[in-house]
Design an enzyme around this catalytic site. Sequence first.
Site, PDB file in Angstrom:
ATOM      1  N   ARG A 250      -4.819  52.404  14.178  1.00  0.00           N
ATOM      2  CA  ARG A 250      -4.314  51.036  14.074  1.00  0.00           C
ATOM      3  C   ARG A 250      -3.548  50.870  12.758  1.00  0.00           C
ATOM      4  NH1 ARG A 250      -2.059  46.479  13.136  1.00  0.00           N
ATOM      5  NH2 ARG A 250      -2.872  44.634  14.200  1.00  0.00           N
TER       6      ARG A 250
ATOM      7  N   ASP B  73      14.217  72.409  25.799  1.00  0.00           N
ATOM      8  CA  ASP B  73      14.721  71.946  27.095  1.00  0.00           C
ATOM      9  C   ASP B  73      16.112  72.483  27.430  1.00  0.00           C
ATOM     10  OD1 ASP B  73      12.437  70.353  27.607  1.00  0.00           O
ATOM     11  OD2 ASP B  73      13.182  68.884  26.176  1.00  0.00           O
TER      12      ASP B  73
ATOM     13  N   ARG C  89      11.169  78.344  20.923  1.00  0.00           N
ATOM     14  CA  ARG C  89      10.871  78.275  22.365  1.00  0.00           C
ATOM     15  C   ARG C  89      12.150  78.515  23.169  1.00  0.00           C
ATOM     16  NH1 ARG C  89       8.123  72.418  22.331  1.00  0.00           N
ATOM     17  NH2 ARG C  89      10.089  72.052  21.241  1.00  0.00           N
TER      18      ARG C  89
ATOM     19  N   HIS D 253      12.556  62.858  25.397  1.00  0.00           N
ATOM     20  CA  HIS D 253      11.419  63.781  25.239  1.00  0.00           C
ATOM     21  C   HIS D 253      11.453  64.751  26.433  1.00  0.00           C
ATOM     22  CE1 HIS D 253       7.671  65.337  23.884  1.00  0.00           C
ATOM     23  NE2 HIS D 253       6.833  64.423  24.359  1.00  0.00           N
TER      24      HIS D 253
ATOM     25  N   SER E 191       4.371  62.656  23.508  1.00  0.00           N
ATOM     26  CA  SER E 191       3.270  62.860  24.476  1.00  0.00           C
ATOM     27  C   SER E 191       1.939  63.127  23.775  1.00  0.00           C
ATOM     28  CB  SER E 191       3.604  63.991  25.451  1.00  0.00           C
ATOM     29  OG  SER E 191       4.043  65.147  24.768  1.00  0.00           O
TER      30      SER E 191
ATOM     31  N   ARG F  53       1.668  70.788  28.879  1.00  0.00           N
ATOM     32  CA  ARG F  53       1.318  69.966  27.707  1.00  0.00           C
ATOM     33  C   ARG F  53      -0.156  69.537  27.733  1.00  0.00           C
ATOM     34  NH1 ARG F  53       4.550  67.976  23.478  1.00  0.00           N
ATOM     35  NH2 ARG F  53       5.357  70.082  23.708  1.00  0.00           N
TER      36      ARG F  53
ATOM     37  N   HIS G 117      16.624  67.635  17.276  1.00  0.00           N
ATOM     38  CA  HIS G 117      15.170  67.515  17.182  1.00  0.00           C
ATOM     39  C   HIS G 117      14.803  66.639  15.998  1.00  0.00           C
ATOM     40  CE1 HIS G 117      10.908  68.576  17.241  1.00  0.00           C
ATOM     41  NE2 HIS G 117      11.136  68.940  18.489  1.00  0.00           N
TER      42      HIS G 117
HETATM   43  N1  NMX Z   1      23.702  64.475  21.146  1.00  0.00           N
HETATM   44  C1  NMX Z   1      24.345  63.402  20.629  1.00  0.00           C
HETATM   45  N2  NMX Z   1      23.884  62.673  19.595  1.00  0.00           N
HETATM   46  C2  NMX Z   1      22.745  63.086  19.045  1.00  0.00           C
HETATM   47  C3  NMX Z   1      22.043  64.218  19.488  1.00  0.00           C
HETATM   48  C4  NMX Z   1      22.559  64.916  20.600  1.00  0.00           C
HETATM   49  N3  NMX Z   1      21.933  65.955  21.129  1.00  0.00           N
HETATM   50  N4  NMX Z   1      20.938  64.365  18.728  1.00  0.00           N
HETATM   51  C5  NMX Z   1      20.944  63.366  17.819  1.00  0.00           C
HETATM   52  N5  NMX Z   1      22.028  62.582  18.024  1.00  0.00           N
HETATM   53  C6  NMX Z   1      22.383  61.354  17.309  1.00  0.00           C
HETATM   54  C7  NMX Z   1      21.266  60.334  17.448  1.00  0.00           C
HETATM   55  O1  NMX Z   1      21.326  59.672  18.694  1.00  0.00           O
HETATM   56  C8  NMX Z   1      21.516  59.454  16.247  1.00  0.00           C
HETATM   57  O2  NMX Z   1      22.615  58.622  16.552  1.00  0.00           O
HETATM   58  P1  NMX Z   1      22.702  57.085  16.023  1.00  0.00           P
HETATM   59  O3  NMX Z   1      22.602  57.166  14.533  1.00  0.00           O
HETATM   60  O4  NMX Z   1      24.026  56.616  16.534  1.00  0.00           O
HETATM   61  O5  NMX Z   1      21.532  56.378  16.617  1.00  0.00           O
HETATM   62  C9  NMX Z   1      21.974  60.463  15.179  1.00  0.00           C
HETATM   63  O6  NMX Z   1      22.472  61.590  15.916  1.00  0.00           O
HETATM   64  C10 NMX Z   1      20.891  60.916  14.245  1.00  0.00           C
HETATM   65  O7  NMX Z   1      19.818  61.423  15.007  1.00  0.00           O
HETATM   66  P2  NMX Z   1      18.824  62.538  14.422  1.00  0.00           P
HETATM   67  O8  NMX Z   1      18.145  61.951  13.225  1.00  0.00           O
HETATM   68  O9  NMX Z   1      19.534  63.819  14.244  1.00  0.00           O
HETATM   69  O10 NMX Z   1      17.800  62.742  15.631  1.00  0.00           O
HETATM   70  P3  NMX Z   1      16.467  61.932  15.984  1.00  0.00           P
HETATM   71  O11 NMX Z   1      15.351  62.526  15.188  1.00  0.00           O
HETATM   72  O12 NMX Z   1      16.662  60.472  15.870  1.00  0.00           O
HETATM   73  O13 NMX Z   1      16.305  62.274  17.530  1.00  0.00           O
HETATM   74  C11 NMX Z   1      16.251  63.657  19.465  1.00  0.00           C
HETATM   75  C12 NMX Z   1      15.866  63.533  17.983  1.00  0.00           C
HETATM   76  C13 NMX Z   1      15.634  64.934  20.028  1.00  0.00           C
HETATM   77  C14 NMX Z   1      15.694  62.450  20.237  1.00  0.00           C
HETATM   78  C15 NMX Z   1      17.792  63.706  19.555  1.00  0.00           C
HETATM   79  O14 NMX Z   1      18.265  64.854  18.899  1.00  0.00           O
HETATM   80  C16 NMX Z   1      18.308  63.684  20.984  1.00  0.00           C
HETATM   81  O15 NMX Z   1      18.461  62.576  21.546  1.00  0.00           O
HETATM   82  N6  NMX Z   1      18.573  64.885  21.620  1.00  0.00           N
HETATM   83  C17 NMX Z   1      18.973  64.963  23.009  1.00  0.00           C
HETATM   84  C18 NMX Z   1      17.778  64.740  23.931  1.00  0.00           C
HETATM   85  C19 NMX Z   1      16.843  65.928  23.908  1.00  0.00           C
HETATM   86  O16 NMX Z   1      17.246  67.080  24.010  1.00  0.00           O
HETATM   87  N7  NMX Z   1      15.534  65.647  23.806  1.00  0.00           N
HETATM   88  C20 NMX Z   1      14.527  66.704  23.908  1.00  0.00           C
HETATM   89  C21 NMX Z   1      13.689  66.893  22.637  1.00  0.00           C
HETATM   90  C22 NMX Z   1      12.685  68.012  22.830  1.00  0.00           C
HETATM   91  N8  NMX Z   1      11.632  67.630  23.735  1.00  0.00           N
HETATM   92  O17 NMX Z   1      11.273  68.367  24.618  1.00  0.00           O
HETATM   93  O18 NMX Z   1      11.050  66.532  23.614  1.00  0.00           O
HETATM   94  C1  MLT Z   2       7.914  68.591  21.993  1.00  0.00           C
HETATM   95  O1  MLT Z   2       7.704  69.717  22.450  1.00  0.00           O
HETATM   96  O2  MLT Z   2       7.015  67.719  21.989  1.00  0.00           O
HETATM   97  C2  MLT Z   2       9.291  68.235  21.567  1.00  0.00           C
HETATM   98  O3  MLT Z   2       9.967  69.300  20.990  1.00  0.00           O
HETATM   99  C3  MLT Z   2       9.409  66.957  20.804  1.00  0.00           C
HETATM  100  C4  MLT Z   2       8.848  66.908  19.418  1.00  0.00           C
HETATM  101  O4  MLT Z   2       8.243  67.840  18.923  1.00  0.00           O
HETATM  102  O5  MLT Z   2       9.072  65.847  18.785  1.00  0.00           O
END
Ligand code: NMX
Ligand code: MLT
Length: 441
Positions: free
Chosen positions: A419, A373, A327, A271, A241, A399, A318
């Site tokens: 860019r 979250d 948080r 996100h 965001s 935000r 994360h």
């Molecule tokens: N549950 C299952 N698998 C997961 C999770 C989870 N909570 N977190 C990471 N993985 C998987 C991910 O999908 C990836 O799988 P693959 O190689 O098959 O594609 C692997 O683990 C490696 O991922 P990471 O490098 O640890 O995480 P990345 O930096 O790519 O993604 C998130 C970060 C936050 C997108 C990921 O942890 C996730 O999808 N979490 C669940 C959704 C969530 O809670 N999002 C909120 C984030 C905070 N916010 O407010 O934005």
């Molecule tokens: C956020 O608050 O924006 C989330 O934790 C996601 C991030 O920092 O990548």
Amino acid sequence: MGILKDRFKGKADQTAAEIKDILKEHGNKKIGEVILSQIYQGMRGMTGLVTETSLLDPQEGIRFRGYSIPDLQQKLPKAKGGDEPLPEGLFYLMLIGELPSEEDASHITSVWQRRSHVPNHVFAAIEALPIGTHPMTQFVIAVMALQTESQFAKRYAAGMNKKDYWDAAFDDSMDLIARLPRVAAYIYRRKYKFGDHIQPNGLLDWAGNFAHMLGYEDDGFKELMRLYMTIHADHEGGNVSAHATHLVGSALSDPYQSFAAGMNGLSGPLHGLANQEVIKWIFEMREELGVELPSTEQIAAYVKKTLSEGKVVPGYGHAVLRKTDPRFSAQMEFGKKHMPGDPLVNTVWRIYETVPPILQSMGKIKNPWPNVDAHSGALLVHYGMVEYDFYTVLFGVSRSLGVLASLCWDRALGMPIERPKSVTTEQVKKWLKGQDEIWGE
Ligand code: NMX
Ligand code: MLT
């Protein structure tokens, strides 16, 4: 308003001069190396942005201008009789770079009250949407309908000098932040409370008035909103965001357009939408198990089932953090203080005991710990806000504080259009064979 704007301009001019000197002396210094996998994997770990308002430490979590969340709880001004920080104070800190006095925070409260008028056509735009429209879609459409009020767009069309961009961006940002609680509350009351709208209360602070317009008069909920609006406000610049707002703003799209772009990013389930996904996931688990407070064994089995279906466990993991999100901890503290016996809140705590070792055992997940979250929804449900589709709008209102303070800085520092260079896999293959070495300038 004049005082805040003048202070901001003074700070921004000082920082711009420092940056000029830094770049003159150190502009050619290497800040890191980029490896091939990073450009295929979401630029993880690649430093490519400057954001002044906050900095994320993978181990310690977020610091706003150097202050942690417990620092903010201790040092920022509070509402009368309250314990939680006023988001107005955090906005001042992010914008000016210094802790605000009580007077500074209440000045911002009154400026936002004065600027909170929402024109009727914005409500008409919301009303034109089917009632089933997701609240985040309604929110973004309302922000775009508000764009008719952009000073930045009007002044640019009239031939604004680039030295004045910051001034117009500042005015739009203040107006937009002032108006968002009214817009968000309108969407909530329209969708879930039969259009029974509540007028603003000009005696309340920004978050307290938001709680009031949503229809929650409990002092505990007002305190929760102050905490919620503070801790969700900013998470340095690379999150979707913040980055989207910054990127779109770099084309000199106005703050309304830039913020709407950021909010479309926040709407993604990886996100900001994760906050609704967490509660939906817990409700579904409870329904499937037929219990209010599942045991750790039941939770573990449900987590394994979720993973086996190729889904993520929402609220965990994360891209930058490598420890429990502070948080999450701040919300856990709030829960312990205000609702220690609540079964849903206790379920969240039991999930916290259960999930990390399971995710850790998979080997590939870099951070098995909870993020912001994982906790927020359970606190909202405690006060009766069960409509989880709406939760990301709350995140979005908060935000706005960080991404719009940053947008003011972007324009004041004269940040150029963003860019980066992209490549094709075909070019990567040629480069690997030594046939092509052209990687930009
Ligand atoms: N549950 C299952 N698998 C997961 C999770 C989870 N909570 N977190 C990471 N993985 C998987 C991910 O999908 C990836 O799988 P693959 O190689 O098959 O594609 C692997 O683990 C490696 O991922 P990471 O490098 O640890 O995480 P990345 O930096 O790519 O993604 C998130 C970060 C936050 C997108 C990921 O942890 C996730 O999808 N979490 C669940 C959704 C969530 O809670 N999002 C909120 C984030 C905070 N916010 O407010 O934005
Ligand atoms: C956020 O608050 O924006 C989330 O934790 C996601 C991030 O920092 O990548």
